[in-house]
Enzyme design. Structure first.
Site, PDB file in Angstrom:
ATOM      1  CG  ASP A  12     -33.090 -73.040-121.359  1.00 15.37           C
ATOM      2  OD1 ASP A  12     -32.553 -73.754-120.487  1.00 15.37           O
ATOM      3  OD2 ASP A  12     -34.020 -72.247-121.117  1.00 15.37           O
ATOM      4  CD  GLU A  14     -37.310 -70.893-119.261  1.00 15.92           C
ATOM      5  OE1 GLU A  14     -37.757 -71.265-118.152  1.00 15.92           O
ATOM      6  OE2 GLU A  14     -36.099 -70.658-119.455  1.00 15.92           O
ATOM      7  CG  HIS A 150     -35.072 -68.022-114.576  1.00 10.66           C
ATOM      8  ND1 HIS A 150     -34.694 -69.333-114.356  1.00 10.66           N
ATOM      9  CD2 HIS A 150     -34.625 -67.307-113.508  1.00 10.66           C
ATOM     10  CE1 HIS A 150     -34.074 -69.415-113.192  1.00 10.66           C
ATOM     11  NE2 HIS A 150     -34.010 -68.201-112.660  1.00 10.66           N
ATOM     12  CG  ASP A 155     -31.713 -69.457-118.993  1.00 13.84           C
ATOM     13  OD1 ASP A 155     -31.276 -68.372-118.571  1.00 13.84           O
ATOM     14  OD2 ASP A 155     -32.630 -70.085-118.443  1.00 13.84           O
TER      15      ASP A 155
END
Length: 487
Positions: A12, A14, A150, A155
């Site tokens: 994942d 960001e 988040h 996540d």
């Protein structure tokens, strides 16, 4: 986890935004599995080199101060590559994460090519009766907990937990079969390199299939490019055309647009310009219309005119658009017969005096003095009214704005007199279009498309003067509902 896959990584990211071309990664987290057993996990903040928008910081909790001393992507690129090496990359909406990774490696002059597996698609396959398949929806429906939503590792752990819970609910075999089906993918034509699949975005745009030369075999459009391209190679839905394309296709090109209207306009233009062999519907055709005399004393009362005389400034006298002269005449004959009009007075039959139709009581007798010419002319105009071409409802040029909610891509499509002048993406190009006197050819497909779109579209900017300056009205990328004039 996915024990049938030797090596896979749940990852994942960001980021500072949604567009890989100019947004950057701020955090990376991953867990690597070998035959379903966790072997490694890694996470790091990343200095994006650009400011993190405040709304992104509120969503993720990652601030500019937190990443100021973090390594750049270049610093961690080799470490990340080692974790991904030889593994299937799995993520929730994997195209998003994979797109950012490919863009970051491309900036370093490297190419990243991974097999990918999307856990959003896995959720849709395993739980088709549910509407939502975002991580928030999965949290709610499965009653899972996540203390760091988040954030990248939070996540990743949520995805791992959801897959394990799906195995308990549905059985391990069902989950692994679904993974195998997603990984198998479509059967590609032998001449097409499978590596291209990872590069096609699932966003609106136009795609072009090529054979051995530079002439396209087929041009199509979709609001989801990747899914549409792959559908051509699905054995369950292959048409004769798709099978013929599959035998000769060598490469695929695509052009992203901001939305469906842009894709439709671009597709139509490219097909007209390049005439691909497997496109038929939108290939160039001559146009014909019915032109009605302005007064009673003109003969013929109705003429079939070709596209040279089909101009928006005379639309009030034109009725219907037809692909052939024969089609226009057929429609006119049906109107004459249905309304008991006189084919001789209208001008499609020769002779003097009463027409043959009046003897069959299929004409009200204007040719024999039994109907006033003024009434006959009025009935003709009323009968043709449903076919009347709609006048241009604006005082000048207009711009129809489209924005892709996912990528932020914005385009402005400029029209005048039902003709598409140009699609622009910045104010300089728009200024050129507004100050240039364009005389594009009228196109039936654009006319129909724009009429349909304007029925529901409010994101229209009306440019009333060609010498307009941007300071006098909203800029081209702003939303402004234009007001059409009364027809």
């Amino acid at each position: 986890m996915f024990s049938t896959i030797p090596s896979y990584v749940i990852l994942d990211l960001e980021t500072t935004g949604a567009t890989p071309s100019y947004d950057r990664i701020t955090e990376i987290a991953l867990i690597r599995f070998e035959y379903g057993i966790e072997t490694q996990r890694w996470q790091t903040l990343v200095n994006p080199g650009v400011s993190i928008p405040s709304f992104i910081s509120r969503l993720t909790g990652i601030t500019n101060d937190m990443v100021q001393g973090a390594p750049t992507f270049e610093d961690v690129a080799s470490v990340l590559y080692d974790y991904l090496d030889g593994a299937v990359l799995a993520a929730h909406n994997v195209r998003f994460d994979y797109g950012f990774l490919k863009s970051e490696y491309q900036r370093l002059g490297a190419v990243l090519r991974q097999k990918v597996m999307c856990t959003v698609k896995l959720s849709r396959t395993l739980y088709p009766h549910h509407d939502g398949h975002s991580l928030d929806a999965i949290l709610a429906r499965h009653g899972l907990a996540c203390s760091a939503r988040h954030r990248a590792m939070g996540d990743v752990e949520l995805v791992v937990a959801y897959v394990e819970l799906a195995k308990q609910e549905l059985g391990e075999t069902a989950v692994l079969d679904a993974v195998d089906n997603l990984m198998h993918g479509p059967s590609l034509p032998p001449g097409l390199d499978s590596e291209f699949l990872g590069d096609i975005p699932d966003s609106p745009g136009v795609y072009l299939f090529y054979g051995a030369n530079e002439l396209p075999l087929y041009i199509g459009r979709s609001v989801a490019l990747r899914s549409r391209v792959l559908s051509h190679f699905s054995g369950d839905h292959a048409s004769v055309r798709d099978m013929q394309i599959g035998q000769t296709i060598k490469r695929v090109e695509w052009i992203e647009t901001a939305g469906e209207l842009g894709a439709l306009l671009l597709e139509a233009r490219l097909i007209r310009d390049r005439q691909p062999v497997y496109n038929r519907k939108l290939r160039a055709h001559k146009l014909f219309s019915l032109s009605v005399a302005a007064g009673l004393n003109q003969f013929p009362m109705v003429r079939v005119v070709s596209e040279e005389e089909i101009e928006p400034d005379v639309f009030e006298h034109l009725f219907g658009l037809f692909r052939s002269k024969r089609g226009a005449m057929k429609a006119l004959r049906e109107i004459i017969k249905g309304q008991k009009l006189c084919p001789r007075v209208i001008g499609i039959e020769c002779g003097k005096g009463a027409c043959f139709s009046s003897q069959l009581q299929q004409c009200e007798g204007v040719c024999a003095g039994q109907e006033k010419p003024e009434l006959h002319y009025l009935r003709l105009k009323l009968a043709l009214m449903p076919y009347r071409l709609k006048p241009w409802p604006y005082p000048g040029k207009i711009g129809v704005r489209e924005q892709n909610a996912t990528t932020g891509h914005v385009q402005l499509h400029v029209f005048q007199d039902w003709c598409h002048l140009k699609t622009v993406e910045d104010e300089n190009d728009l200024q050129d279009v507004l100050t240039t006197r364009n005389s594009p050819d009228f196109d039936l497909d654009t006319y129909k498309l724009l009429q349909h779109h304007l029925k529901t579209c409010t994101d229209v900017i009306s440019y009333e003067r060609e010498d307009i300056h941007f300071g006098e009205r909203p800029g081209p990328l702003m939303k402004s509902a234009g007001q059409p004039r009364q027809a």
